[in-house]
Scaffold this motif. Structure first.
Motif, mmCIF file in Angstrom:
data_model
loop_
_atom_site.group_PDB
_atom_site.id
_atom_site.type_symbol
_atom_site.label_atom_id
_atom_site.label_comp_id
_atom_site.label_asym_id
_atom_site.label_seq_id
_atom_site.Cartn_x
_atom_site.Cartn_y
_atom_site.Cartn_z
ATOM 1 N N GLU A 126 30.605 56.950 33.039
ATOM 2 C CA GLU A 126 31.058 55.764 32.304
ATOM 3 C C GLU A 126 30.012 55.336 31.277
ATOM 4 O OE1 GLU A 126 34.038 54.177 32.258
ATOM 5 O OE2 GLU A 126 34.593 55.942 33.463
ATOM 6 N N GLN A 127 28.730 55.369 31.720
ATOM 7 C CA GLN A 127 27.660 54.984 30.808
ATOM 8 C C GLN A 127 27.614 55.891 29.585
ATOM 9 O OE1 GLN A 127 27.334 55.155 34.156
ATOM 10 N NE2 GLN A 127 25.577 53.932 34.885
ATOM 11 N N LYS B 15 30.078 57.658 28.303
ATOM 12 C CA LYS B 15 31.227 57.412 27.423
ATOM 13 C C LYS B 15 31.009 56.126 26.612
ATOM 14 C CE LYS B 15 34.664 59.587 30.439
ATOM 15 N NZ LYS B 15 35.576 59.248 31.532
ATOM 16 N N GLY B 16 30.511 55.145 27.327
ATOM 17 C CA GLY B 16 30.274 53.852 26.657
ATOM 18 C C GLY B 16 29.311 53.993 25.486
ATOM 19 N N LYS C 138 31.061 55.585 22.585
ATOM 20 C CA LYS C 138 32.015 54.673 21.978
ATOM 21 C C LYS C 138 31.298 53.639 21.095
ATOM 22 C CE LYS C 138 35.982 51.870 23.180
ATOM 23 N NZ LYS C 138 36.495 50.969 24.208
#
Lengths: 285, 685
Positions: free
Chosen positions: B88-89, B91-92, B95
């Protein structure tokens, strides 16, 4: 060119502003220190409705009397007051054209807008603007009002106040208010000399300090009483009277500098009350 | 790169004092904006007239440079769950930086792997960048007073157009209802109709043809050429007054000068009145020959196209009449004022509020009398203090256009009332930054102390650039006046005595708090003053900490301390180190009394040190009092061998508490003697 008489200047300017959509109004029927006191300005700039008006206002400045000894200072002189709300974008241009209309050649004279932010502590009013100088002589006060009666204005009006005597002297080439030709038969002096002299005596010597102080107190009370009752116009009449009495007492020299601030505040409080009551009432109509 | 940029904001006449700060604000913001975006340019210049302010830049690129940068993300083991699968980190991070997985690079920092993405920045067109940055800047131009233009916009005066060009293209933007355009307006004598600016680079030429000189330097040049001709013709000079000339050049878009005359009779008025009247009423220059005022004045008119001699002569006539009316008024005030000697106005001061809640002008006068008495008991000085504020009640100074003559009028009237010269001079120069006479200096010092105290009592304390009453300048003037005239003045006594007098007026305030605040304010100002004289900040601090209330002595002490540092560096450093050490030891200690018990002096080195200290104490203090700072420092230096021996052989923190305290008291007595000169522990080595 035919000589412009005092009354021609007045009529020409009124005609000029009537064509700009101004209602041609009259001076107020009470002693005022400036055209701004006239309800056609004081009340009518408070709300958001468009308003255009033009009227002359003989204005009393008791302290400026000189017993007719100074050709340039008198205790009562003529203003021509113009209010346009909202202020049009090209108002400076319109104003300059009004000068042209009374025969001032813009290209042959030096006209400057010099910073002068007008304020009236007694009316709780201020604005930003200029004094207009014609060859070094102040002929007009030009102001975008921001506050009146202590209230922020929602729609900004412009106030243009012509000093009619100054302009007439310029156009007639005379250097004394008294020599201004009113029409072909009479001068300003013919009309006002005696008036000036007598009022100088009155203002400086004959105002009865104690009695007039009592009057001030009474008028103040009366203004409050009427305004609280919602009788806005009658109440405001007494605010104007308070202001005039204060000016007389000051000319008479019976108000010390420290008291002065206090008196001004008392009048300002009344003006604020009048403004509030006016808005209260007009919004419920 | 031959690109030209133009911003012109056309308004109704701006107040003279608003123009320059506004335009410099624009310029600074443009420079910062260009720097931040790494945009190069050849030249940026500001221009202004009463109706327009703006910025002209040449040599700008079309686009911001393209650049690749690497942005660091989280460590690899956090960005990826396992090889090839982002957490998640991870991907964040992608983004947030608008990057894709394929953009990821891995780099090692300190043996640890991190993910990075490469990013392209720049490349935007300047037009776009400027249109984004400009609206806020225009909204935020600082003006002392603003008017409401619409529900969403305030400004100094109404805006009529904004000409915003990149070469021949309009940079599109909108502020409130005003859209950027490629037109402006000419001088009003030319026409009320707009004119087109085809290309930014033609701006100044087009305006010149239309009667407007947009660059200040150019108006200045025309002005001086004109002025020179006029002055030559009448064989005269002017007194360069920058502020007035700046005003004259900013109430017109094209400066023409006219020489006018006034009646010689008015020359019987004091020249200050005539000069001030000409300046404040008519924005015009007085003319002199060999320092004597001539019956001429020079006005500036805003007439680029007027050549008709008759018309110019008419304008001149009216200026002369306007001048006569003003001088006639001034003469009236002057003659009225001469009917009443200044003494008679003292009583009237009682009726005048000086500052709300802080008593009358008379109360202030009485304070000044009391304070000057502390400085020196003298009849003339007393009279000066009594008369100092009377001119504020004269007709002349009460008139708005002549208020700037405060003080001066006191001196001028004084002469007419046959007061001694010494009194007239002091009254005359009391508001000047640096009065030339001693009595003038005394008066301004106490007057300004009183002003500063009053402001602090009112809670008007300068902070950063907030200083509406100019207290910093007043304090600086006090300090400079004291130092310049070499005056023995104890600021602390004066401040306290003055506060005491406010207190007696039943003004309600915390006297000790105000005393502390005013003292530290003066300390700060003196420290800066000393630094500006070329001393280092640590020396400034070491000295002001001890003797802030005596600026004259403080500056001299700095000089000798600086010399010591330069000439006997080793000694200087030893003293400083020693004093830092002593201060450290004493920091935690609470001594009940400071009486040293001679019976507890066990070691010889203790006795010797104390004996010598006592021996020199009196002479040392006498040297300080006589301001023989070289001698005073030599006494301190002479202590060194004794101090060294003491520290080498005596253990201060003895187990026996009595002995220990006794030794601490010795240290304290040492510290005290050094502190009489300055706080050496503040010095940096």
């Amino acid at each position: 060119m035919k000589k412009k008489h005092f009354q021609d200047i007045l009529l020409t300017l009124q005609y000029f502003w009537s064509k700009e959509g101004c209602l041609i109004y009259s001076p107020y029927n009470s002693e005022v220190g400036a055209g701004t006191f006239n309800p056609a300005t004081f009340f009518k700039v408070l709300d958001e409705k468009p308003w255009r008006v033009c009227y002359p206002e003989p204005s009393k400045r008791p302290r400026d009397g000189r017993y007719c000894q100074n050709p340039l200072r008198v205790q009562q002189y003529w203003q021509l007051q113009v209010i346009l709300k909202p202020a049009p974008q090209n108002i400076q241009e319109i104003y300059l054209k009004s000068l042209e209309a009374i025969g001032i050649n813009l290209k042959n004279n030096d006209i400057k807008f010099i910073e002068d932010d007008w304020e009236s502590p007694t009316l709780g009013a201020w604005g930003v603007g200029w004094q207009v100088e014609l060859n070094g002589i102040e002929i007009t006060q030009f102001t975008y009002f921001q506050q009146m009666g202590g209230l922020d204005l929602k729609v900004i009006p412009v106030e243009i106040t012509y000093g009619l005597e100054r302009i007439a002297m310029f156009l007639q080439g005379v250097f004394s208010i008294f020599q201004i030709e009113w029409n072909k038969d009479f001068t300003w002096g013919d009309v006002y000399f005696q008036n000036e002299e007598e009022f100088s005596f009155f203002n400086f010597q004959e105002v009865l300090p104690e009695e007039y102080l009592k009057l001030f107190n009474f008028y103040e009370k009366e203004a409050k009483r009427l305004l609280e009752k919602g009788l806005v116009y009658p109440g405001y009449d007494y605010v104007i009277k308070c202001s005039h009495i204060f000016n007389l007492l000051e000319a008479r020299g019976v108000i010390s500098v420290s008291e002065r601030v206090n008196y001004i505040k008392r009048v300002r409080d009344l003006a604020k009350l009048a403004a509030l009551k006016y808005l209260e009432k007009t919004s419920t109509f | 790169m031959k690109n030209y940029f133009l911003l012109e904001i056309l308004t109704e006449e701006l107040p003279v004092s608003y123009i320059k700060p506004a335009v410099l604000f624009l310029k600074d913001n443009f420079i910062n904006f260009l720097k931040e975006n790494e945009i190069e340019f050849n030249e940026i210049k500001e221009f202004f007239t009463p109706r327009r302010i703006g910025i002209f830049i040449n040599g700008l690129p079309e686009k911001r440079k393209v650049k690749f940068i690497e942005i660091q993300g989280p460590p690899k083991n956090i960005a990826f769950l396992k090889e090839g699968i982002l957490s998640e980190q991870g991907k964040g991070f992608l983004k947030a930086n608008k990057a894709k997985e394929k953009d990821i690079i891995i780099k090692k920092i300190n043996e640890k792997e991190y993910i990075f993405v490469k990013k392209k920045i720049g490349g935007e067109s300047l037009k776009k960048l400027i249109s984004q940055f400009l609206p806020n800047i225009i909204r935020n131009i600082p003006f002392p007073k603003r008017m409401k233009i619409s529900e969403n916009l305030t400004f100094a005066r109404p805006i009529h157009s904004i000409c915003l060009l990149f070469n021949n293209q309009i940079i599109k933007f909108k502020i409130d209802n005003i859209k950027s355009s490629n037109f402006t307006y000419p001088h009003r004598d030319k026409s009320f109709k707009k004119i087109k600016i085809k290309n930014a680079k033609e701006y100044f030429d087009i305006l010149r043809k239309n009667g407007v000189i947009a660059l200040y330097e150019e108006r200045e040049k025309i002005f001086y050429q004109n002025l020179k001709k006029i002055l030559k013709k009448i064989d005269a000079q002017i007194i360069e007054e920058k502020e007035l000339i700046f005003e004259m050049l900013n109430i017109c878009e094209y400066p023409s000068l006219i020489l006018c005359e006034f009646k010689k009779d008015y020359l019987s008025l004091p020249k200050e009145i005539i000069i001030t009247g000409l300046k404040n009423y008519l924005h015009s220059l007085a003319v002199f020959k060999d320092n004597k005022l001539l019956p001429y004045f020079i006005v500036v008119i805003n007439k680029p196209f007027l050549k008709d001699k008759k018309a110019i002569n008419e304008i001149k006539n009216w200026y002369e009449k306007a001048c006569e009316a003003r001088l006639e008024d001034a003469k009236y005030y002057f003659n009225e004022d001469l009917k009443k000697p200044l003494e008679e106005l003292i009583e009237e001061e009682k009726k005048v509020i000086w500052i709300e809640d802080l008593g009358s002008l008379y109360d202030k006068t009485e304070r000044l009398v009391a304070l000057t008495k502390i400085i020196k008991e003298d009849e003339d000085l007393k009279k000066i203090a009594y008369l100092s504020k009377t001119d504020l009640l004269t007709n002349m100074v009460r008139e708005k256009e002549f208020t700037s003559l405060q003080g001066k009028m006191g001196g001028i009237y004084g002469k007419y009332f046959n007061y001694p010269q010494i009194i007239c001079d002091a009254l005359y120069e009391q508001y000047e930054d640096l009065p030339k006479t001693i009595y003038g200096a005394y008066l301004t010092i106490v007057d300004r102390i009183d002003n500063i105290n009053a402001s602090f009592i009112k809670g008007e304390i300068p902070k950063g650039s907030y200083d509406p009453f100019g207290l910093k300048k007043q304090a600086d003037n006090i300090i400079n006046t004291i130092v310049y005239h070499n005056l023995d003045i104890n600021l602390k006594n004066l401040i306290n005595a003055d506060l005491e007098l406010f207190w007696q007026l039943k003004v309600n305030f915390d006297i000790e708090k105000i005393e502390r605040e005013v003292s530290s304010f003066f300390k700060e100002r003196l420290e800066l003053y000393i630094q500006e004289k070329g001393y280092s900040y640590d020396i400034a601090r070491a000295i002001t900490k001890i003797i802030w209330w005596n600026p004259k002595s403080a500056v001299k002490r700095c000089e000798y301390l600086k010399r010591l540092k330069a000439e006997k560096k080793e000694d200087y450093e030893k003293i400083v180190i020693g004093q830092k050490r002593v201060r450290n030891i004493l920091k935690e200690v609470n001594l009940e009394n400071l009486d040293i018990n001679e019976n507890l002096l066990i070691k010889e080195e203790e006795r010797e040190l104390l004996k010598y200290r006592k021996e020199i104490a009196k002479d040392y203090e006498e040297a300080l009092n006589k301001e023989d700072y070289e001698k005073a420092l030599n006494y301190l230096l002479s202590l060194r061998p004794y101090i060294d021996k003491f520290f080498d052989n005596v253990f201060v923190m003895d187990e026996n508490l009595d002995i220990r305290n006794n030794r601490l008291k010795i240290l304290k007595s040492l510290k005290d003697i050094f502190d009489k000169y300055c706080d050496f522990s503040e010095c940096v080595i």
